[in-house]
Design a protein around this motif. Structure first.
Motif, PDB file in Angstrom:
ATOM      1  N   TRP A  48       1.335  -1.445   0.243  1.00 45.38           N
ATOM      2  CA  TRP A  48      -0.155  -0.006  -0.048  1.00 45.38           C
ATOM      3  C   TRP A  48       0.966   1.590   0.294  1.00 45.38           C
ATOM      4  CZ3 TRP A  48      -5.411   0.005  -0.744  1.00 45.38           C
ATOM      5  CH2 TRP A  48      -5.806  -1.283   0.198  1.00 45.38           C
ATOM      6  N   THR A  49       0.375   2.126  -0.809  1.00 47.60           N
ATOM      7  CA  THR A  49       0.914   3.793  -0.508  1.00 47.60           C
ATOM      8  C   THR A  49       0.261   4.347  -0.682  1.00 47.60           C
ATOM      9  OG1 THR A  49       2.148   2.505  -2.654  1.00 47.60           O
ATOM     10  CG2 THR A  49       2.639   5.351  -2.544  1.00 47.60           C
ATOM     11  N   GLN A  50       0.071   5.256   0.366  1.00 47.36           N
ATOM     12  CA  GLN A  50      -0.764   6.782   0.454  1.00 47.36           C
ATOM     13  C   GLN A  50      -0.491   7.996  -0.430  1.00 47.36           C
ATOM     14  OE1 GLN A  50      -2.905   6.463   3.342  1.00 47.36           O
ATOM     15  NE2 GLN A  50      -3.505   8.574   2.613  1.00 47.36           N
ATOM     16  N   THR A  51      -1.245   8.819  -0.941  1.00 46.18           N
ATOM     17  CA  THR A  51      -1.754  10.168  -1.346  1.00 46.18           C
ATOM     18  C   THR A  51      -2.341  10.272  -0.812  1.00 46.18           C
ATOM     19  OG1 THR A  51      -3.654   8.604  -2.771  1.00 46.18           O
ATOM     20  CG2 THR A  51      -0.808   7.943  -3.286  1.00 46.18           C
ATOM     21  N   GLN A  52      -2.433  11.811  -1.435  1.00 42.85           N
ATOM     22  CA  GLN A  52      -3.349  12.955  -1.373  1.00 42.85           C
ATOM     23  C   GLN A  52      -4.781  12.745  -1.674  1.00 42.85           C
ATOM     24  OE1 GLN A  52      -3.058  15.952  -4.096  1.00 42.85           O
ATOM     25  NE2 GLN A  52      -3.475  15.333  -5.654  1.00 42.85           N
ATOM     26  N   TRP A  53      -5.282  11.514  -2.109  1.00 43.52           N
ATOM     27  CA  TRP A  53      -6.466  11.230  -2.837  1.00 43.52           C
ATOM     28  C   TRP A  53      -6.401   9.386  -2.013  1.00 43.52           C
ATOM     29  CZ3 TRP A  53      -3.288  12.094  -6.472  1.00 43.52           C
ATOM     30  CH2 TRP A  53      -3.100  13.212  -7.308  1.00 43.52           C
TER      31      TRP A  53
ATOM     32  N   PRO B 192      -2.311  -2.977  -4.186  1.00 43.34           N
ATOM     33  CA  PRO B 192      -2.041  -3.759  -5.189  1.00 43.34           C
ATOM     34  C   PRO B 192      -3.744  -3.899  -5.815  1.00 43.34           C
ATOM     35  CG  PRO B 192      -1.652  -5.032  -3.108  1.00 43.34           C
ATOM     36  CD  PRO B 192      -2.014  -3.274  -2.962  1.00 43.34           C
ATOM     37  N   ALA B 193      -3.890  -3.943  -5.736  1.00 44.16           N
ATOM     38  CA  ALA B 193      -5.619  -4.402  -6.467  1.00 44.16           C
ATOM     39  C   ALA B 193      -5.768  -2.641  -7.733  1.00 44.16           C
ATOM     40  CB  ALA B 193      -6.928  -4.556  -5.805  1.00 44.16           C
ATOM     41  N   ASP B 194      -5.857  -1.579  -6.693  1.00 41.78           N
ATOM     42  CA  ASP B 194      -5.745  -0.730  -7.518  1.00 41.78           C
ATOM     43  C   ASP B 194      -4.527  -0.923  -8.730  1.00 41.78           C
ATOM     44  OD1 ASP B 194      -8.142   0.285  -6.058  1.00 41.78           O
ATOM     45  OD2 ASP B 194      -5.737   1.084  -4.705  1.00 41.78           O
ATOM     46  N   ARG B 195      -3.562  -1.366  -8.401  1.00 40.03           N
ATOM     47  CA  ARG B 195      -2.183  -0.331  -9.348  1.00 40.03           C
ATOM     48  C   ARG B 195      -2.128  -1.562 -10.891  1.00 40.03           C
ATOM     49  NH1 ARG B 195       0.845   0.657  -5.062  1.00 40.03           N
ATOM     50  NH2 ARG B 195       0.569  -1.704  -3.512  1.00 40.03           N
TER      51      ARG B 195
ATOM     52  N   ILE C  94     -13.029  -4.144 -12.975  1.00 38.43           N
ATOM     53  CA  ILE C  94     -13.633  -3.044 -12.452  1.00 38.43           C
ATOM     54  C   ILE C  94     -14.458  -3.013 -11.461  1.00 38.43           C
ATOM     55  CG2 ILE C  94     -13.905  -1.306 -13.852  1.00 38.43           C
ATOM     56  CD1 ILE C  94     -12.858  -1.756 -16.875  1.00 38.43           C
ATOM     57  N   ALA C  95     -15.208  -3.716 -11.454  1.00 36.04           N
ATOM     58  CA  ALA C  95     -16.567  -3.859 -10.589  1.00 36.04           C
ATOM     59  C   ALA C  95     -16.098  -3.511  -9.345  1.00 36.04           C
ATOM     60  CB  ALA C  95     -17.641  -4.766 -11.102  1.00 36.04           C
ATOM     61  N   ALA C  96     -14.639  -4.746  -9.194  1.00 36.54           N
ATOM     62  CA  ALA C  96     -14.184  -5.277  -7.503  1.00 36.54           C
ATOM     63  C   ALA C  96     -13.502  -3.793  -7.543  1.00 36.54           C
ATOM     64  CB  ALA C  96     -13.672  -6.775  -8.017  1.00 36.54           C
ATOM     65  N   VAL C  97     -12.950  -3.059  -8.001  1.00 41.30           N
ATOM     66  CA  VAL C  97     -12.089  -2.236  -8.011  1.00 41.30           C
ATOM     67  C   VAL C  97     -12.682  -1.493  -7.251  1.00 41.30           C
ATOM     68  CG1 VAL C  97     -10.171  -0.696  -8.050  1.00 41.30           C
ATOM     69  CG2 VAL C  97     -10.142  -3.354  -8.528  1.00 41.30           C
ATOM     70  N   ARG C  98     -14.016  -1.334  -8.091  1.00 40.47           N
ATOM     71  CA  ARG C  98     -14.652   0.250  -8.256  1.00 40.47           C
ATOM     72  C   ARG C  98     -15.703   0.347  -6.838  1.00 40.47           C
ATOM     73  NH1 ARG C  98     -17.874   3.157  -6.922  1.00 40.47           N
ATOM     74  NH2 ARG C  98     -19.366   5.211  -7.307  1.00 40.47           N
ATOM     75  N   VAL C  99     -16.207  -0.915  -5.910  1.00 41.16           N
ATOM     76  CA  VAL C  99     -16.853  -0.650  -4.939  1.00 41.16           C
ATOM     77  C   VAL C  99     -16.084  -1.528  -3.700  1.00 41.16           C
ATOM     78  CG1 VAL C  99     -18.876  -2.082  -5.974  1.00 41.16           C
ATOM     79  CG2 VAL C  99     -17.161  -3.454  -5.233  1.00 41.16           C
ATOM     80  N   GLY C 100     -14.490  -1.453  -3.707  1.00 44.96           N
ATOM     81  CA  GLY C 100     -13.376  -1.445  -2.843  1.00 44.96           C
ATOM     82  C   GLY C 100     -12.472  -0.640  -2.601  1.00 44.96           C
ATOM     83  N   THR C 101     -12.149  -0.056  -3.559  1.00 47.02           N
ATOM     84  CA  THR C 101     -11.056   0.602  -2.967  1.00 47.02           C
ATOM     85  C   THR C 101     -11.741   1.909  -2.228  1.00 47.02           C
ATOM     86  OG1 THR C 101      -9.745   2.060  -4.948  1.00 47.02           O
ATOM     87  CG2 THR C 101     -12.153   2.666  -5.428  1.00 47.02           C
ATOM     88  N   ARG C 102     -10.463   2.274  -1.594  1.00 45.73           N
ATOM     89  CA  ARG C 102      -9.961   3.779  -0.689  1.00 45.73           C
ATOM     90  C   ARG C 102      -9.834   4.119  -1.029  1.00 45.73           C
ATOM     91  NH1 ARG C 102     -10.800  -1.939   0.813  1.00 45.73           N
ATOM     92  NH2 ARG C 102     -10.637  -2.156   3.280  1.00 45.73           N
ATOM     93  N   ASN C 103      -8.742   4.421  -2.519  1.00 44.11           N
ATOM     94  CA  ASN C 103      -8.563   5.859  -3.273  1.00 44.11           C
ATOM     95  C   ASN C 103     -10.099   6.598  -3.793  1.00 44.11           C
ATOM     96  OD1 ASN C 103      -7.478   7.466  -5.359  1.00 44.11           O
ATOM     97  ND2 ASN C 103      -5.535   6.906  -4.131  1.00 44.11           N
ATOM     98  N   SER C 104     -10.224   7.583  -4.101  1.00 48.42           N
ATOM     99  CA  SER C 104     -11.085   8.971  -4.665  1.00 48.42           C
ATOM    100  C   SER C 104     -10.619   8.107  -6.254  1.00 48.42           C
ATOM    101  CB  SER C 104     -11.269   9.751  -4.871  1.00 48.42           C
ATOM    102  OG  SER C 104     -10.416  10.556  -3.851  1.00 48.42           O
ATOM    103  N   LEU C 105      -9.779   8.710  -5.946  1.00 50.94           N
ATOM    104  CA  LEU C 105      -9.106   8.790  -8.076  1.00 50.94           C
ATOM    105  C   LEU C 105      -8.934   7.812  -8.600  1.00 50.94           C
ATOM    106  CD1 LEU C 105      -7.581  10.943  -9.864  1.00 50.94           C
ATOM    107  CD2 LEU C 105      -5.392  10.456  -9.377  1.00 50.94           C
ATOM    108  N   VAL C 106      -8.650   6.376  -8.543  1.00 54.59           N
ATOM    109  CA  VAL C 106      -9.038   4.935  -8.490  1.00 54.59           C
ATOM    110  C   VAL C 106     -10.777   4.731  -8.943  1.00 54.59           C
ATOM    111  CG1 VAL C 106      -8.565   2.764  -8.545  1.00 54.59           C
ATOM    112  CG2 VAL C 106      -7.442   4.528  -7.461  1.00 54.59           C
ATOM    113  N   ARG C 107     -11.371   5.344  -8.139  1.00 52.69           N
ATOM    114  CA  ARG C 107     -13.108   4.927  -7.654  1.00 52.69           C
ATOM    115  C   ARG C 107     -14.002   5.750  -8.923  1.00 52.69           C
ATOM    116  NH1 ARG C 107     -13.870   6.839  -3.367  1.00 52.69           N
ATOM    117  NH2 ARG C 107     -13.533   5.579  -2.540  1.00 52.69           N
ATOM    118  N   ASP C 108     -13.403   6.896  -9.692  1.00 49.17           N
ATOM    119  CA  ASP C 108     -13.762   7.819 -10.790  1.00 49.17           C
ATOM    120  C   ASP C 108     -13.199   7.402 -11.263  1.00 49.17           C
ATOM    121  OD1 ASP C 108     -14.755   9.673  -8.248  1.00 49.17           O
ATOM    122  OD2 ASP C 108     -12.984  10.969  -8.381  1.00 49.17           O
ATOM    123  N   PHE C 109     -12.240   7.350 -11.613  1.00 55.78           N
ATOM    124  CA  PHE C 109     -11.714   5.929 -12.806  1.00 55.78           C
ATOM    125  C   PHE C 109     -11.861   4.790 -13.538  1.00 55.78           C
ATOM    126  CE2 PHE C 109      -8.397   3.251 -14.716  1.00 55.78           C
ATOM    127  CZ  PHE C 109      -8.519   3.712 -16.474  1.00 55.78           C
TER     128      PHE C 109
END
Length: 312
Positions: free
Chosen positions: A39-44, A49-52, A152-167
């Motif tokens: 995991w890496t912390q960002t401003q979003w 790993p699932a996001d990457r 895409i659906a799995a990451v959309r419902v579980g990501t903690r990153n707002s930028l990844v969620r919008d993408f």
């Protein structure tokens, strides 16, 4: 405790565990997402790993579907398929620009070439002509879109990153629209599409990749249980008590053979003749010894021992 477990069982458990780990690593590499990191912390928000993995999969999809769509726009025999190829190529160019922008902001490295499977699909499609080309193009691209849509659906419902969620929301719209394009041609063979992802060990999947790890884990557990039972039986078995030799009678090494009885010396013969044997001296009880050198004749007198009296 380990020394009481048979060596065969210990080796078997180790081999089963190593095989299970090897199969798991192979499945990770075959999915084209090895070593995605932590995991890496960002401003979003944190990037996991699932996001990457999602950003990498969308990038690789664009690397092969955009040129394949451009090819279909030129080589497809059906006007409808040529139009679908045009839409797929143009919209993947837009989606590819979005994924590269998001990856740059989050510091995620993206692949620069398609996977081995995607390259094989491109080669397979290019080898077809006429209506066979149309069917192959629609089938392979539809299969690829179905695979990436579930991720895409799995990451959309579980990501903690707002930028990844919008993408993920944007990517899901693109992929869903492309599936609609492809299915509108009527060339999709739904029976040939892959089954939905397995939910785990309790699924009904019977492929070797689905059953390899559970079988190896079961074998390792069975061998470990057998080794534990064998060790417990060995521990609870009564020990034989052997009588030890007393310290005063050590074992003979080498053993001594039995000896035969040897008769003792015979008594002195009685002497009769002109020279009687002198009587023993008083208080001593010593006997006179005879020697052949004392006197001549058949019997010779023995000189008295020092200190003895001759009796004369």
């Amino acid at each position: 405790m380990l020394r009481r477990i048979p060596r065969f069982l210990r080796v078997s458990v180790l081999v089963a565990v190593l095989l299970a780990v090897s199969v798991s690593v192979f499945q990770s590499w075959s999915s084209d997402t090895p070593g995605t990191g932590g995991w890496t912390q960002t401003q979003w928000g944190p990037v996991g790993p699932a996001d990457r993995d999602l950003l990498a999969k969308v990038r690789m999809a664009g690397l092969w579907e955009q040129p394949t769509g451009q090819q279909a726009e030129q080589q497809a025999s059906s006007p409808q398929v040529r139009e679908v190829g045009q839409h797929v190529a143009g919209e993947h160019a837009t989606l590819d620009a979005d994924v590269r922008t998001v990856a740059d902001k989050l510091g995620v490295l993206l692949p620069t070439s398609p996977s081995a499977q995607q390259l094989a699909w491109m080669k397979e499609i290019s080898a077809q002509t006429g209506s066979d080309y149309d069917r192959m193009f629609v089938q392979r691209v539809r299969e690829a879109h179905g695979n990436v849509l579930t991720q895409i659906a799995a990451v959309r419902v579980g990501t903690r990153n707002s930028l990844v969620r919008d993408f993920a929301t944007t990517a899901a719209e693109f992929v869903t629209r492309h599936i609609g394009y492809l299915e509108s041609t009527g060339l999709v063979d739904y029976d040939a599409l892959p089954a939905p992802p397995s939910p785990g060990l309790l699924s009904g999947a019977t492929g070797w990749t689905d059953l390899a790890v559970p079988i190896l884990v079961f074998i390792a557990a069975l061998l470990a249980a057998s080794a534990l039972v064998a060790a417990m039986r060995h521990r609870s078995a009564p020990r034989r008590v052997t009588a030890a030799r007393p310290p005063s009678e050590p074992p003979l090494d080498p053993p001594v053979a039995p000896t035969a009885a040897i008769p003792g010396p015979r008594g002195a013969p009685e002497i009769s003749g002109p020279y009687p044997v002198a009587a023993p001296s008083s208080g001593v009880g010593a006997r006179r010894r005879m020697s052949p050198t004392d006197v001549s004749g058949p019997y010779r007198r023995v000189d008295p021992a020092p200190g003895e009296s001759t009796g004369s």
